[in-house]
Motif scaffolding. Structure first.
Motif, mmCIF file in Angstrom:
data_model
loop_
_atom_site.group_PDB
_atom_site.id
_atom_site.type_symbol
_atom_site.label_atom_id
_atom_site.label_comp_id
_atom_site.label_asym_id
_atom_site.label_seq_id
_atom_site.Cartn_x
_atom_site.Cartn_y
_atom_site.Cartn_z
ATOM 1 N N LEU A 107 0.853 -1.194 0.000
ATOM 2 C CA LEU A 107 0.000 0.000 0.000
ATOM 3 C C LEU A 107 0.880 1.232 0.000
ATOM 4 O O LEU A 107 1.855 1.296 0.761
ATOM 5 N N ALA A 108 0.533 2.223 -0.811
ATOM 6 C CA ALA A 108 1.258 3.491 -0.842
ATOM 7 C C ALA A 108 0.255 4.627 -0.987
ATOM 8 O O ALA A 108 -0.422 4.734 -2.012
ATOM 9 N N SER A 109 0.168 5.479 0.036
ATOM 10 C CA SER A 109 -0.871 6.507 0.095
ATOM 11 C C SER A 109 -0.282 7.862 0.466
ATOM 12 O O SER A 109 0.698 7.940 1.209
ATOM 13 N N ASN A 110 -0.933 8.923 -0.027
ATOM 14 C CA ASN A 110 -0.555 10.268 0.399
ATOM 15 C C ASN A 110 -0.973 10.551 1.835
ATOM 16 O O ASN A 110 -0.565 11.551 2.418
ATOM 17 N N GLY A 111 -1.799 9.713 2.419
ATOM 18 C CA GLY A 111 -2.232 9.910 3.798
ATOM 19 C C GLY A 111 -1.128 9.632 4.802
ATOM 20 O O GLY A 111 -0.084 9.061 4.467
ATOM 21 N N SER A 112 -1.379 10.020 6.026
ATOM 22 C CA SER A 112 -0.422 9.741 7.098
ATOM 23 C C SER A 112 -0.519 8.284 7.518
ATOM 24 O O SER A 112 -1.529 7.604 7.264
ATOM 25 N N HIS A 113 0.527 7.790 8.175
ATOM 26 C CA HIS A 113 0.477 6.420 8.678
ATOM 27 C C HIS A 113 -0.692 6.239 9.645
ATOM 28 O O HIS A 113 -1.365 5.199 9.641
ATOM 29 N N HIS A 114 -0.958 7.257 10.439
ATOM 30 C CA HIS A 114 -2.060 7.166 11.399
ATOM 31 C C HIS A 114 -3.394 6.990 10.690
ATOM 32 O O HIS A 114 -4.189 6.102 11.052
ATOM 33 N N SER A 115 -3.660 7.815 9.679
ATOM 34 C CA SER A 115 -4.947 7.736 8.993
ATOM 35 C C SER A 115 -5.069 6.447 8.192
ATOM 36 O O SER A 115 -6.157 5.843 8.120
ATOM 37 N N ILE A 116 -3.975 6.009 7.575
ATOM 38 C CA ILE A 116 -4.004 4.760 6.813
ATOM 39 C C ILE A 116 -4.354 3.591 7.731
ATOM 40 O O ILE A 116 -5.264 2.804 7.464
ATOM 41 N N ARG A 117 -3.618 3.480 8.838
ATOM 42 C CA ARG A 117 -3.835 2.356 9.747
ATOM 43 C C ARG A 117 -5.227 2.420 10.389
ATOM 44 O O ARG A 117 -5.873 1.378 10.589
ATOM 45 N N ARG A 118 -5.684 3.616 10.664
ATOM 46 C CA ARG A 118 -7.021 3.785 11.238
ATOM 47 C C ARG A 118 -8.083 3.238 10.293
ATOM 48 O O ARG A 118 -8.973 2.484 10.709
ATOM 49 N N SER A 135 3.720 5.666 3.332
ATOM 50 C CA SER A 135 3.018 6.955 3.385
ATOM 51 C C SER A 135 3.865 8.031 2.720
ATOM 52 O O SER A 135 5.103 7.949 2.694
ATOM 53 N N ALA A 136 3.193 9.064 2.198
ATOM 54 C CA ALA A 136 3.918 10.207 1.640
ATOM 55 C C ALA A 136 4.806 10.870 2.683
ATOM 56 O O ALA A 136 5.762 11.573 2.334
ATOM 57 N N HIS A 137 4.499 10.648 3.968
ATOM 58 C CA HIS A 137 5.343 11.192 5.026
ATOM 59 C C HIS A 137 6.712 10.519 5.063
ATOM 60 O O HIS A 137 7.619 10.995 5.746
ATOM 61 N N ASP A 138 6.885 9.416 4.331
ATOM 62 C CA ASP A 138 8.160 8.693 4.296
ATOM 63 C C ASP A 138 9.123 9.266 3.273
ATOM 64 O O ASP A 138 10.300 8.881 3.255
ATOM 65 N N VAL A 139 8.648 10.145 2.392
ATOM 66 C CA VAL A 139 9.464 10.638 1.281
ATOM 67 C C VAL A 139 9.393 12.162 1.215
ATOM 68 O O VAL A 139 8.585 12.795 1.893
#
Length: 219
Positions: A107-118, A135-139
């Motif tokens: 999975l690769a999303s522009n969302g945060s890890h928190h929102s994705i996992r939620r 997450s986009a927060h990773d890059v």
């Protein structure tokens, strides 16, 4: 490139795995109106679905005529949480697709890890993607830049040209193309087919068709 077997399927999250975009757009419209930025539903679909934070923040600030205050979103979190808790479901056919795939997926999303996992937790999908969530927060740059997809592929140890990306937004499809990956544009949500159509892209409406389409494009 279409002769190479797909070795990794990269799924977007919102609108591809979980049917959240309709919920977000409805609540976004209410929240932004309270902040002095009125948008039509069509504008939200065109400009907000799949967009990175920088893009939609700039649009809201332009529409309201001033910057958003720090932590502006905090008072509105309960609105989003309540709507998602009550209404969020898996995109129809997704569990069948995940069961049918004979190649690794992530999975690769522009969302945060928190929102994705939620959202994965809400829909019972978290176990299927645990340890393979990006997450986009990773890059440095989210979609439409290719950074996130390239990061996911490198981490999973698969060359970009052997990756297939499943997306529901124009931003995501652009990112997949820029990464040199095959794109599959899902139109069963909010985004019209003409916004996803283009080079190295298969557009489809029924999620259950994905495994067969992956095989066709790799043939």
């Amino acid at each position: 490139m279409t002769g190479d077997r797909v070795e990794l399927v990269i799924f977007d999250c919102d609108g591809v795995l979980v049917d959240s975009e309709r919920i977000y757009c409805r609540v976004d419209r209410e929240v932004f109106a309270r902040l002095g930025a009125e948008f039509t539903e069509a504008e939200l679909v065109e400009h907000f679905v799949g967009s990175p934070k920088e893009i939609w923040t700039a649009l809201v600030e332009e529409r309201r005529g001033e910057p958003l205050p720090p932590d502006w979103h905090e008072p509105f979190r309960p609105l989003y949480d309540a709507a998602l808790d009550a209404e969020l479901t898996v995109v129809e056919g997704v569990t069948d697709v995940l069961d049918a795939l004979d190649v690794p997926f992530c999975l690769a999303s522009n969302g945060s890890h928190h929102s994705i996992r939620r959202n994965l937790t809400r829909t019972g999908l978290l176990d299927r993607f645990e340890g393979r969530i990006f997450s986009a927060h990773d890059v440095a740059r989210g979609k439409p830049a290719p950074d996130l997809f390239l990061h996911a592929a490198a981490t999973m140890g698969v060359a970009p040209e052997r990756c297939a990306v499943v997306e529901d937004s124009a931003y995501g499809v652009r990112a997949a193309r820029a990464a040199g990956m095959r794109a599959f544009g899902y139109t069963g949500g909010l985004t019209a087919a003409d916004r996803l159509t283009g080079e190295r892209t298969v557009v489809f409406e029924d999620m259950r068709r994905l495994p067969a389409l992956l095989g066709v494009m790799a043939a």
